[in-house]
Scaffold this motif. Structure first.
Motif, PDB file in Angstrom:
ATOM      1  N   ARG A  23      91.166 109.011  58.276  1.00 24.82           N
ATOM      2  CA  ARG A  23      90.052 108.064  58.203  1.00 24.82           C
ATOM      3  C   ARG A  23      89.360 108.134  56.852  1.00 24.82           C
ATOM      4  O   ARG A  23      88.950 107.119  56.307  1.00 24.82           O
ATOM      5  CB  ARG A  23      89.067 108.324  59.327  1.00 24.82           C
ATOM      6  CG  ARG A  23      89.661 107.998  60.671  1.00 24.82           C
ATOM      7  CD  ARG A  23      88.740 108.329  61.782  1.00 24.82           C
ATOM      8  NE  ARG A  23      89.468 108.234  63.029  1.00 24.82           N
ATOM      9  CZ  ARG A  23      88.908 107.980  64.167  1.00 24.82           C
ATOM     10  NH1 ARG A  23      87.616 107.782  64.239  1.00 24.82           N
ATOM     11  NH2 ARG A  23      89.629 107.912  65.260  1.00 24.82           N
ATOM     12  N   TRP A  24      89.214 109.334  56.318  1.00 22.26           N
ATOM     13  CA  TRP A  24      88.565 109.490  55.016  1.00 22.26           C
ATOM     14  C   TRP A  24      89.369 108.802  53.922  1.00 22.26           C
ATOM     15  O   TRP A  24      88.791 108.258  52.984  1.00 22.26           O
ATOM     16  CB  TRP A  24      88.383 110.964  54.670  1.00 22.26           C
ATOM     17  CG  TRP A  24      87.715 111.139  53.355  1.00 22.26           C
ATOM     18  CD1 TRP A  24      86.376 111.121  53.109  1.00 22.26           C
ATOM     19  CD2 TRP A  24      88.349 111.320  52.088  1.00 22.26           C
ATOM     20  NE1 TRP A  24      86.147 111.276  51.777  1.00 22.26           N
ATOM     21  CE2 TRP A  24      87.338 111.402  51.124  1.00 22.26           C
ATOM     22  CE3 TRP A  24      89.679 111.405  51.680  1.00 22.26           C
ATOM     23  CZ2 TRP A  24      87.615 111.572  49.778  1.00 22.26           C
ATOM     24  CZ3 TRP A  24      89.952 111.582  50.342  1.00 22.26           C
ATOM     25  CH2 TRP A  24      88.928 111.667  49.410  1.00 22.26           C
ATOM     26  N   SER A  25      90.694 108.812  54.043  1.00 24.45           N
ATOM     27  CA  SER A  25      91.516 108.198  53.003  1.00 24.45           C
ATOM     28  C   SER A  25      91.196 106.718  52.837  1.00 24.45           C
ATOM     29  O   SER A  25      91.296 106.187  51.732  1.00 24.45           O
ATOM     30  CB  SER A  25      93.000 108.401  53.318  1.00 24.45           C
ATOM     31  OG  SER A  25      93.379 107.647  54.440  1.00 24.45           O
ATOM     32  N   PHE A  26      90.801 106.052  53.906  1.00 28.89           N
ATOM     33  CA  PHE A  26      90.446 104.642  53.804  1.00 28.89           C
ATOM     34  C   PHE A  26      88.966 104.441  53.497  1.00 28.89           C
ATOM     35  O   PHE A  26      88.609 103.608  52.677  1.00 28.89           O
ATOM     36  CB  PHE A  26      90.808 103.892  55.099  1.00 28.89           C
ATOM     37  CG  PHE A  26      92.275 103.710  55.267  1.00 28.89           C
ATOM     38  CD1 PHE A  26      92.936 102.733  54.562  1.00 28.89           C
ATOM     39  CD2 PHE A  26      92.997 104.524  56.121  1.00 28.89           C
ATOM     40  CE1 PHE A  26      94.301 102.554  54.700  1.00 28.89           C
ATOM     41  CE2 PHE A  26      94.356 104.357  56.270  1.00 28.89           C
ATOM     42  CZ  PHE A  26      95.016 103.373  55.565  1.00 28.89           C
ATOM     43  N   LEU A  27      88.116 105.197  54.152  1.00 25.99           N
ATOM     44  CA  LEU A  27      86.681 104.978  53.995  1.00 25.99           C
ATOM     45  C   LEU A  27      86.107 105.706  52.784  1.00 25.99           C
ATOM     46  O   LEU A  27      85.306 105.149  52.046  1.00 25.99           O
ATOM     47  CB  LEU A  27      85.946 105.424  55.262  1.00 25.99           C
ATOM     48  CG  LEU A  27      86.346 104.691  56.532  1.00 25.99           C
ATOM     49  CD1 LEU A  27      85.662 105.298  57.727  1.00 25.99           C
ATOM     50  CD2 LEU A  27      86.017 103.224  56.419  1.00 25.99           C
ATOM     51  N   GLY A  28      86.497 106.941  52.580  1.00 23.73           N
ATOM     52  CA  GLY A  28      85.934 107.732  51.490  1.00 23.73           C
ATOM     53  C   GLY A  28      86.578 107.456  50.156  1.00 23.73           C
ATOM     54  O   GLY A  28      85.905 107.240  49.148  1.00 23.73           O
ATOM     55  N   LEU A  30      88.748 104.897  49.345  1.00 25.62           N
ATOM     56  CA  LEU A  30      88.901 103.491  48.980  1.00 25.62           C
ATOM     57  C   LEU A  30      87.702 102.634  49.379  1.00 25.62           C
ATOM     58  O   LEU A  30      87.715 101.428  49.155  1.00 25.62           O
ATOM     59  CB  LEU A  30      90.159 102.914  49.660  1.00 25.62           C
ATOM     60  CG  LEU A  30      91.473 103.607  49.327  1.00 25.62           C
ATOM     61  CD1 LEU A  30      92.593 103.043  50.175  1.00 25.62           C
ATOM     62  CD2 LEU A  30      91.785 103.482  47.862  1.00 25.62           C
ATOM     63  N   GLY A  31      86.691 103.237  49.975  1.00 23.59           N
ATOM     64  CA  GLY A  31      85.564 102.481  50.523  1.00 23.59           C
ATOM     65  C   GLY A  31      84.770 101.699  49.508  1.00 23.59           C
ATOM     66  O   GLY A  31      84.225 100.639  49.812  1.00 23.59           O
ATOM     67  N   ASP A  32      84.654 102.170  48.273  1.00 23.03           N
ATOM     68  CA  ASP A  32      83.834 101.482  47.282  1.00 23.03           C
ATOM     69  C   ASP A  32      84.649 100.571  46.364  1.00 23.03           C
ATOM     70  O   ASP A  32      84.111 100.002  45.423  1.00 23.03           O
ATOM     71  CB  ASP A  32      83.059 102.498  46.451  1.00 23.03           C
ATOM     72  CG  ASP A  32      83.974 103.463  45.708  1.00 23.03           C
ATOM     73  OD1 ASP A  32      85.161 103.525  46.045  1.00 23.03           O
ATOM     74  OD2 ASP A  32      83.482 104.154  44.797  1.00 23.03           O
ATOM     75  N   ARG A  33      85.929 100.424  46.626  1.00 21.81           N
ATOM     76  CA  ARG A  33      86.795  99.590  45.788  1.00 21.81           C
ATOM     77  C   ARG A  33      87.064  98.249  46.464  1.00 21.81           C
ATOM     78  O   ARG A  33      87.117  98.153  47.678  1.00 21.81           O
ATOM     79  CB  ARG A  33      88.129 100.289  45.543  1.00 21.81           C
ATOM     80  CG  ARG A  33      87.953 101.565  44.765  1.00 21.81           C
ATOM     81  CD  ARG A  33      89.290 102.116  44.352  1.00 21.81           C
ATOM     82  NE  ARG A  33      89.066 103.361  43.646  1.00 21.81           N
ATOM     83  CZ  ARG A  33      89.750 104.454  43.858  1.00 21.81           C
ATOM     84  NH1 ARG A  33      90.724 104.465  44.740  1.00 21.81           N
ATOM     85  NH2 ARG A  33      89.479 105.550  43.182  1.00 21.81           N
ATOM     86  N   GLN A  34      87.271  97.247  45.655  1.00 16.93           N
ATOM     87  CA  GLN A  34      87.637  95.929  46.160  1.00 16.93           C
ATOM     88  C   GLN A  34      89.122  95.926  46.517  1.00 16.93           C
ATOM     89  O   GLN A  34      89.957  96.319  45.713  1.00 16.93           O
ATOM     90  CB  GLN A  34      87.345  94.870  45.096  1.00 16.93           C
ATOM     91  CG  GLN A  34      87.555  93.460  45.566  1.00 16.93           C
ATOM     92  CD  GLN A  34      86.536  93.028  46.592  1.00 16.93           C
ATOM     93  OE1 GLN A  34      85.457  93.592  46.684  1.00 16.93           O
ATOM     94  NE2 GLN A  34      86.887  92.040  47.390  1.00 16.93           N
TER      95      GLN A  34
END
Length: 108
Positions: A23-28, A30-34
């Motif tokens: 879950r962190w790999s997507f939210l943490g 990549l979370g702030d990238r477009q």
């Protein structure tokens, strides 16, 4: 075969850490990238692909009937799909399917 309490706790902790990292790999990370447009378009189809995969076995092989196909559940699924396609209203489709299932289970 007996499994010790320590082994069970190690398995629980490893699986918990793995789930957190996924879950962190997507939210943490990549979370702030477009995200690219093609990725966002494909991501829109995820619920449409996952929901039928979860529901279909419950309709075709319901545990309530021992795995035998049930006409009431098949009819309720057909009514739900038809109502969803015709009205494009998820709430109305679920309500129509639920009423159909309850009514047919009561009658049959």
């Amino acid at each position: 075969m007996q499994i010790s309490d320590a082994t069970i706790w190690v398995i629980i902790l490893v699986l918990g850490a793995g789930t957190y990292l996924i879950r962190w790999s997507f939210l943490g990370a990549l979370g702030d990238r477009q995200m690219p447009g093609w990725f966002m378009r494909m991501l829109r189809y995820t619920p449409v692909a996952v929901l039928p995969a979860l529901v279909a076995p419950l309709v075709v092989w319901p545990a309530a009937t021992g795995g035998a196909p049930d006409p009431a559940r098949m009819a309720a699924a057909a009514v739900t799909v038809a109502m969803g396609v015709l009205t494009r209203n998820v709430t109305l489709a679920i309500l129509a399917g639920g009423v159909t299932l309850a009514g047919l289970l009561y009658m049959l």
